[in-house]
Motif scaffolding. Sequence first.
Motif, PDB file in Angstrom:
ATOM      1  N   UNK A  44      -3.305  22.290 -27.936  1.00  0.00           N
ATOM      2  CA  UNK A  44      -4.261  21.302 -27.436  1.00  0.00           C
ATOM      3  C   UNK A  44      -3.982  20.988 -25.970  1.00  0.00           C
ATOM      4  N   UNK A  45      -2.705  20.976 -25.591  1.00  0.00           N
ATOM      5  CA  UNK A  45      -2.362  20.750 -24.193  1.00  0.00           C
ATOM      6  C   UNK A  45      -2.878  21.850 -23.288  1.00  0.00           C
ATOM      7  N   UNK A  46      -2.966  23.064 -23.809  1.00  0.00           N
ATOM      8  CA  UNK A  46      -3.430  24.199 -23.016  1.00  0.00           C
ATOM      9  C   UNK A  46      -4.940  24.406 -23.105  1.00  0.00           C
ATOM     10  N   UNK A  47      -5.499  24.293 -24.297  1.00  0.00           N
ATOM     11  CA  UNK A  47      -6.899  24.669 -24.523  1.00  0.00           C
ATOM     12  C   UNK A  47      -7.740  23.572 -25.179  1.00  0.00           C
ATOM     13  N   UNK A  48      -7.181  22.394 -25.361  1.00  0.00           N
ATOM     14  CA  UNK A  48      -7.922  21.363 -26.072  1.00  0.00           C
ATOM     15  C   UNK A  48      -8.130  21.778 -27.519  1.00  0.00           C
ATOM     16  N   UNK A  49      -9.262  21.392 -28.059  1.00  0.00           N
ATOM     17  CA  UNK A  49      -9.558  21.747 -29.449  1.00  0.00           C
ATOM     18  C   UNK A  49     -10.616  22.846 -29.548  1.00  0.00           C
ATOM     19  N   UNK A  50     -10.682  23.661 -28.506  1.00  0.00           N
ATOM     20  CA  UNK A  50     -11.630  24.768 -28.505  1.00  0.00           C
ATOM     21  C   UNK A  50     -11.087  25.951 -29.306  1.00  0.00           C
ATOM     22  N   UNK A  51     -11.953  26.561 -30.074  1.00  0.00           N
ATOM     23  CA  UNK A  51     -11.654  27.815 -30.752  1.00  0.00           C
ATOM     24  C   UNK A  51     -12.622  28.849 -30.201  1.00  0.00           C
ATOM     25  N   UNK A  52     -12.084  29.899 -29.609  1.00  0.00           N
ATOM     26  CA  UNK A  52     -12.900  30.893 -28.917  1.00  0.00           C
ATOM     27  C   UNK A  52     -13.411  31.943 -29.893  1.00  0.00           C
ATOM     28  N   UNK A  53     -14.649  32.351 -29.689  1.00  0.00           N
ATOM     29  CA  UNK A  53     -15.332  33.266 -30.587  1.00  0.00           C
ATOM     30  C   UNK A  53     -15.466  34.639 -29.929  1.00  0.00           C
ATOM     31  N   UNK A 294     -12.811  35.969 -34.823  1.00  0.00           N
ATOM     32  CA  UNK A 294     -13.519  37.187 -34.444  1.00  0.00           C
ATOM     33  C   UNK A 294     -14.551  37.563 -35.504  1.00  0.00           C
ATOM     34  N   UNK A 295     -15.694  36.881 -35.535  1.00  0.00           N
ATOM     35  CA  UNK A 295     -16.758  37.272 -36.460  1.00  0.00           C
ATOM     36  C   UNK A 295     -17.206  38.711 -36.204  1.00  0.00           C
ATOM     37  N   UNK A 296     -17.689  39.352 -37.259  1.00  0.00           N
ATOM     38  CA  UNK A 296     -17.998  40.773 -37.215  1.00  0.00           C
ATOM     39  C   UNK A 296     -19.476  41.023 -36.921  1.00  0.00           C
ATOM     40  N   UNK A 297     -19.755  41.781 -35.859  1.00  0.00           N
ATOM     41  CA  UNK A 297     -21.122  42.136 -35.493  1.00  0.00           C
ATOM     42  C   UNK A 297     -21.511  43.534 -35.971  1.00  0.00           C
ATOM     43  N   UNK A 331     -15.373  22.670 -37.435  1.00  0.00           N
ATOM     44  CA  UNK A 331     -15.586  21.227 -37.326  1.00  0.00           C
ATOM     45  C   UNK A 331     -14.966  20.473 -38.496  1.00  0.00           C
ATOM     46  N   UNK A 332     -14.945  21.108 -39.666  1.00  0.00           N
ATOM     47  CA  UNK A 332     -14.380  20.469 -40.855  1.00  0.00           C
ATOM     48  C   UNK A 332     -12.888  20.196 -40.703  1.00  0.00           C
ATOM     49  N   UNK A 333     -12.207  20.950 -39.828  1.00  0.00           N
ATOM     50  CA  UNK A 333     -10.779  20.707 -39.604  1.00  0.00           C
ATOM     51  C   UNK A 333     -10.511  20.101 -38.230  1.00  0.00           C
ATOM     52  N   UNK A 334     -11.595  19.635 -37.568  1.00  0.00           N
ATOM     53  CA  UNK A 334     -11.418  18.895 -36.323  1.00  0.00           C
ATOM     54  C   UNK A 334     -11.426  19.733 -35.062  1.00  0.00           C
ATOM     55  N   UNK A 335     -11.957  20.957 -35.136  1.00  0.00           N
ATOM     56  CA  UNK A 335     -11.978  21.829 -33.970  1.00  0.00           C
ATOM     57  C   UNK A 335     -13.413  22.204 -33.595  1.00  0.00           C
ATOM     58  N   UNK A 336     -13.557  22.753 -32.392  1.00  0.00           N
ATOM     59  CA  UNK A 336     -14.884  23.042 -31.847  1.00  0.00           C
ATOM     60  C   UNK A 336     -14.992  24.513 -31.488  1.00  0.00           C
ATOM     61  N   UNK A 337     -15.950  25.189 -32.075  1.00  0.00           N
ATOM     62  CA  UNK A 337     -16.207  26.588 -31.751  1.00  0.00           C
ATOM     63  C   UNK A 337     -16.898  26.662 -30.393  1.00  0.00           C
ATOM     64  N   UNK A 338     -16.388  27.516 -29.512  1.00  0.00           N
ATOM     65  CA  UNK A 338     -16.988  27.643 -28.190  1.00  0.00           C
ATOM     66  C   UNK A 338     -17.413  29.083 -27.954  1.00  0.00           C
ATOM     67  N   UNK A 339     -18.516  29.261 -27.242  1.00  0.00           N
ATOM     68  CA  UNK A 339     -19.053  30.596 -27.005  1.00  0.00           C
ATOM     69  C   UNK A 339     -18.682  31.118 -25.608  1.00  0.00           C
ATOM     70  N   UNK A 340     -17.799  30.445 -24.895  1.00  0.00           N
ATOM     71  CA  UNK A 340     -17.420  30.912 -23.566  1.00  0.00           C
ATOM     72  C   UNK A 340     -16.587  32.190 -23.678  1.00  0.00           C
TER      73      UNK A 340
END
Length: 348
Positions: A44-53, A294-297, A331-340
Amino acid sequence: MRSLDMRDLVDKLAQQRVLGREEFKALMGCDDDYLFARAREARQGAYGKQVFMRGLIEFTNYCKNNCYYCGLRVGNARAKRFRMGLAQILDCCQTGYRAGFRTFVLQGGEDPYFTDEILAPIVAEIRQTYPDCAITLSLGERSFASYQRLFGAGADRYLLRHETAHAAHYQRLHPRGMSLQNRKACLGHLKQIGYQVGCGFMVGSPGQTVSYLVDDLLFIHGLRPQMVGIGPFLPHSDTVFAQEPAGDLRLTLNLLAILRLMRPDLLIPATTALGTLHPNGRELGVLAGANVVMPNLTPGDMRQKYRLYDHKISDGEAAAECVENMDRRMKAIGYELTVSRGDPICIA
């Protein structure tokens, strides 16, 4: 080790970023969730609560190698093989881009068909079409010149799991002709060229010891990659390790947390293998310090054929549905998915 002593060890790692061999061994056996709490604090200190996709595109399941643990190995006559062409790969990118993905991960076996003459134009086309996206490759061992050409075509990142940092263990997992020395040399070449580099290992692979896992941690400490991917070993029925047990969930989560405390700036995926081992494995991975999913495309018919191990989760969702589902889960575990793009930061 008493709980208080274990917490002292967690704090020591958070402060010093590395431990002695016996201390690492002790921490791997930690059953105090304080380890996870400190790992979450570090990420969290480095990336906050972002989860990268990241959008995973598995574009070939041909492989020239015969690694003993892998369902894609050349000796697996039961595997149903496929390759995508440029148009199919670009279709995956277009679908992913519309769904919000800004990183594409092109993954495949070491397929001799995809020479530099074929692969470099594919990378260049993706770079030209999606200049705001990161391009990650995960295609195994190639020559320095090949890595250089693909980097020049527009690739940003390269994932190459070292699998194990112990030479004898490496030979237990791979046939003659493959060597840990060459794998490490490839990682060095990638760093020299300028890629953002990812390495990693399987937890619980046949013949692995706690001492070998310490070797992995110390190797990563010295390599200083931007990304580390680890997940539990999962057996495949068409390999020599078909009857071996799967890796341990708690040990895998402990190692994720240890890596986060060693390097708060790492990009660490909560892997599909974790999600296969446990229904909430990816959530548990994020709660232990991971910050990438890493969702699968890959199109569904091909996705079913890309089997590194048995029972791989494959929900068959469309890209937009997959993003919505993953966003709800985070979101259910308190994190935010980000598309960056989610480029790695650097902490001294």
